[in-house]
Design a protein around this motif. Structure first.
Motif: not given
Lengths: 114, 110
Positions: B14-38
């Motif tokens: 609902q409008e005004g209702e805060s929340s969180s989205l999760n992104c779990s990753y498995t990489v050999s060596g993190l070189r950055g993580l990008f968030w996009y909106r589509q």
């Protein structure tokens, strides 16, 4: 603000026909990419391009696909003989640097193969 | 092989209702993580890049955080115009290829 542009926005073609999707990357960017997204699925990498040659390509990018930078501004993806399963949104992206720089995406071309 | 998993697949707020989205990753060596909106029928629109654990970035009602294994996109007091699919992606070691998650489709009802 500079942006990546793509033409056409929608392309309809018959199976077996050749299509060329066009992109104009951001002007001071040196690295160019193509991705695709089949309806309802995730965005998938196809190919990256730097200094007039392919840097990396995925298993999707077979001999039916080719890329070219025909002049100083355009970047194209050619599919030689389209198949039904090539129907997807195709996104062009560009970045200044490769290793950690942000990739900026264009609005996409919806390819429909009949 | 790099793997990116996003949850939930879909979220209705609902409008005004805060929340969180999760992104779990498995990489050999993190070189950055990008968030996009589509938005439907559109290309991914860049939101944030995070490079190291503990890093946070904010933009309007969105805040992205990063740990060694996951990233969160916190949405505070969302509005209907925040409705979109939110994608996270990680680059491969060469930096040429982004591996995307499946995305979280967010719907904010007025």
């Amino acid at each position: 603000e500079p942006e990546v542009t793509q033409t056409p926005s929608h392309q309809v073609t018959q199976m077996g026909q050749e299509v060329i999707l066009r992109c104009v990357p951001i002007s001071n960017h040196l690295y160019f990419y193509w991705y695709r997204q089949i309806l309802g699925q995730k965005v998938e990498f196809l190919v990256s391009f730097y200094n007039n040659e392919i840097s990396e390509k995925s298993e999707i990018f077979d001999d039916q696909f080719s890329v070219e930078r025909p002049d100083g501004s355009n970047f194209t993806l050619k599919i030689r003989s389209t198949k039904l399963e090539d129907s997807a949104m195709y996104f062009c992206a560009s970045s200044r640097d490769r290793s950690t720089d942000t990739q900026y995406f264009g609005p996409g071309t919806r390819l429909t193969v009949l | 092989e790099d793997q990116v998993t996003q949850s939930p697949e879909a979220l209705r707020l609902q409008e005004g209702e805060s929340s969180s989205l999760n992104c779990s990753y498995t990489v050999s060596g993190l070189r950055g993580l990008f968030w996009y909106r589509q938005d439907p029928g559109k290309g991914p629109e860049f939101l944030f890049t995070l490079y190291s654990a503990g890093e946070e970035k904010e933009k309007e009602r969105l805040k992205a955080t990063l740990t060694k294994k996951e990233s969160f996109l916190h949405i505070t007091a969302p509005k209907p115009e925040d409705s979109a699919t939110y994608l996270c992606a990680v680059p491969d070691p060469s930096g040429s290829r982004l591996t995307f998650g499946e995305g979280t489709q967010l719907t904010v009802n007025p």
